[in-house]
Design a protein around this motif. Structure first.
Motif, PDB file in Angstrom:
ATOM      1  N   UNK A   1       0.828  -1.205   0.000  1.00 37.52           N
ATOM      2  CA  UNK A   1       0.000   0.000   0.000  1.00 37.52           C
ATOM      3  C   UNK A   1       0.864   1.257   0.000  1.00 37.52           C
ATOM      4  N   UNK A   2       1.915   1.268   0.806  1.00 36.74           N
ATOM      5  CA  UNK A   2       2.808   2.427   0.821  1.00 36.74           C
ATOM      6  C   UNK A   2       3.456   2.630  -0.544  1.00 36.74           C
ATOM      7  N   UNK A   3       3.878   1.541  -1.167  1.00 34.13           N
ATOM      8  CA  UNK A   3       4.529   1.638  -2.477  1.00 34.13           C
ATOM      9  C   UNK A   3       3.588   2.200  -3.536  1.00 34.13           C
ATOM     10  N   UNK A   4       2.277   2.055  -3.307  1.00 35.34           N
ATOM     11  CA  UNK A   4       1.282   2.600  -4.228  1.00 35.34           C
ATOM     12  C   UNK A   4       0.866   4.019  -3.848  1.00 35.34           C
ATOM     13  N   UNK A   5       1.407   4.533  -2.746  1.00 37.99           N
ATOM     14  CA  UNK A   5       1.033   5.866  -2.287  1.00 37.99           C
ATOM     15  C   UNK A   5      -0.236   5.892  -1.464  1.00 37.99           C
ATOM     16  N   UNK A   6      -0.763   4.726  -1.117  1.00 39.24           N
ATOM     17  CA  UNK A   6      -2.031   4.632  -0.382  1.00 39.24           C
ATOM     18  C   UNK A   6      -1.769   4.709   1.121  1.00 39.24           C
ATOM     19  N   UNK A   7      -1.414   5.896   1.597  1.00 40.02           N
ATOM     20  CA  UNK A   7      -1.046   6.030   3.009  1.00 40.02           C
ATOM     21  C   UNK A   7      -2.249   5.860   3.931  1.00 40.02           C
ATOM     22  N   UNK A   8      -3.448   6.210   3.456  1.00 38.34           N
ATOM     23  CA  UNK A   8      -4.632   6.002   4.292  1.00 38.34           C
ATOM     24  C   UNK A   8      -4.924   4.509   4.426  1.00 38.34           C
ATOM     25  N   UNK A   9      -4.762   3.766   3.333  1.00 33.74           N
ATOM     26  CA  UNK A   9      -4.957   2.321   3.404  1.00 33.74           C
ATOM     27  C   UNK A   9      -3.958   1.659   4.330  1.00 33.74           C
ATOM     28  N   UNK A  10      -2.702   2.115   4.268  1.00 31.51           N
ATOM     29  CA  UNK A  10      -1.682   1.583   5.173  1.00 31.51           C
ATOM     30  C   UNK A  10      -2.040   1.896   6.621  1.00 31.51           C
ATOM     31  N   UNK A  11      -2.549   3.106   6.858  1.00 31.39           N
ATOM     32  CA  UNK A  11      -2.938   3.498   8.214  1.00 31.39           C
ATOM     33  C   UNK A  11      -4.062   2.608   8.740  1.00 31.39           C
ATOM     34  N   UNK A  12      -4.989   2.223   7.863  1.00 35.06           N
ATOM     35  CA  UNK A  12      -6.088   1.348   8.286  1.00 35.06           C
ATOM     36  C   UNK A  12      -5.551   0.018   8.817  1.00 35.06           C
ATOM     37  N   UNK A  13      -4.536  -0.547   8.147  1.00 39.99           N
ATOM     38  CA  UNK A  13      -3.993  -1.839   8.567  1.00 39.99           C
ATOM     39  C   UNK A  13      -3.078  -1.704   9.782  1.00 39.99           C
ATOM     40  N   UNK A  14      -2.411  -0.561   9.889  1.00 38.17           N
ATOM     41  CA  UNK A  14      -1.544  -0.326  11.044  1.00 38.17           C
ATOM     42  C   UNK A  14      -2.340   0.004  12.305  1.00 38.17           C
ATOM     43  N   UNK A  15      -3.496   0.634  12.111  1.00 34.80           N
ATOM     44  CA  UNK A  15      -4.252   1.131  13.253  1.00 34.80           C
ATOM     45  C   UNK A  15      -3.793   2.509  13.693  1.00 34.80           C
ATOM     46  N   UNK A  16      -2.959   3.151  12.873  1.00 34.31           N
ATOM     47  CA  UNK A  16      -2.442   4.491  13.152  1.00 34.31           C
ATOM     48  C   UNK A  16      -1.801   4.998  11.863  1.00 34.31           C
ATOM     49  N   UNK A  17      -1.551   6.291  11.790  1.00 38.45           N
ATOM     50  CA  UNK A  17      -0.848   6.837  10.637  1.00 38.45           C
ATOM     51  C   UNK A  17       0.612   6.383  10.639  1.00 38.45           C
TER      52      UNK A  17
END
Length: 246
Positions: free
Chosen positions: A157-173
């Motif tokens: 997700x990060x490699x695609x620029x989807x930082x909000x999607x990454x945050x969803x899986x992390x549970x935080x930004x």
């Protein structure tokens, strides 16, 4: 030394799946009046075994320790990962951990394996536990909206620029730390960063003060351009990615 409820894993990023596993370990330990103990590794095993793959990591050892302690784990051992460690047979690997912290139970994820060639599968660990006198508990993958939460998925997700999607899986930004040098934040080149060439809204934290500003991840690994000067000038800083612009 009193035995503990132990979990072992890389825990890169300490995402929602890790939170679920760690929470169960903490609850189990407290219910039995025991301490909880986590084993993680530094550097990432894949960086040692397969350096040509150039794996990027989501969290430093210190960040992992802090995040896991925030989840309630009593003790975290950052075990140095070396080629010699990777060559240990599964039982030798486990005995090394037990020398550090006796186990009452071992809790792991469903895809966990350890030892030479990952021969220490769930079935093998169950046999070792029966022999050495500790129980094994396996936690199934954590799902979010039909997707398995994993460190690999977050890197994708990060490699695609989807930082909000990454945050969803992390549970935080997602955050990274480094040094402000002029108009750039410089971080470890092996640190996972969002897709280069795109602009992101971010929060910069320096000396306890925070400010929002746009940033652009550069193609050069570990370089993030600040679109406005850092309020406190050069020095240590942490950058949290809030959203992709555009």
């Amino acid at each position: 030394m009193k035995p503990a409820i132990v979990t072992i894993g890389m825990f890169d990023g300490v995402h929602l799946g890790h939170h679920e596993l760690v929470s169960q370990v903490v609850d189990r330990a407290r219910s039995l009046g025991l301490r909880s103990f986590a084993v993680t590794f530094d550097p990432h095993p894949e960086q040692v075994l397969y350096p040509e793959r150039k794996l990027t990591y989501l969290s430093t050892a210190d960040e992992r320790r802090l995040l896991m302690q925030e989840c309630g784990i009593d003790n975290v051992w950052v075990c140095p990962f070396t080629i010699e460690l990777a060559r240990l047979e599964p039982e030798e690997f486990v005995r090394l951990i037990v020398e550090r912290q006796p186990m009452a139970e071992l809790w792991v994820g469903a895809d966990f394996a350890l030892g030479r060639g990952r021969k220490g599968t769930i079935a093998v660990l169950a046999e070792i536990g029966s022999k050495l006198g500790w129980g094994l508990h396996v936690v199934p993958p954590y799902m979010l909206e039909g997707q398995v939460v994993s460190s690999t998925a977050i890197r994708t997700l990060l490699a695609a620029g989807a930082v909000r999607g990454a945050a969803d899986l992390l549970g935080r930004n997602y955050s990274v730390s480094g040094e402000i040098e002029g108009d750039e934040l410089v971080v470890d080149p092996d640190r996972a960063l969002p897709r280069p060439g795109l602009e992101y809204d971010a929060e910069l934290r320096q000396d306890g003060a925070t400010s929002e500003l746009p940033v652009t991840v550069q193609p050069t690994p570990g370089r993030i351009s600040l679109e406005r000067p850092a309020p406190r000038g050069n020095g240590p800083a942490t950058l949290t990615f809030l959203r992709r612009v555009g």
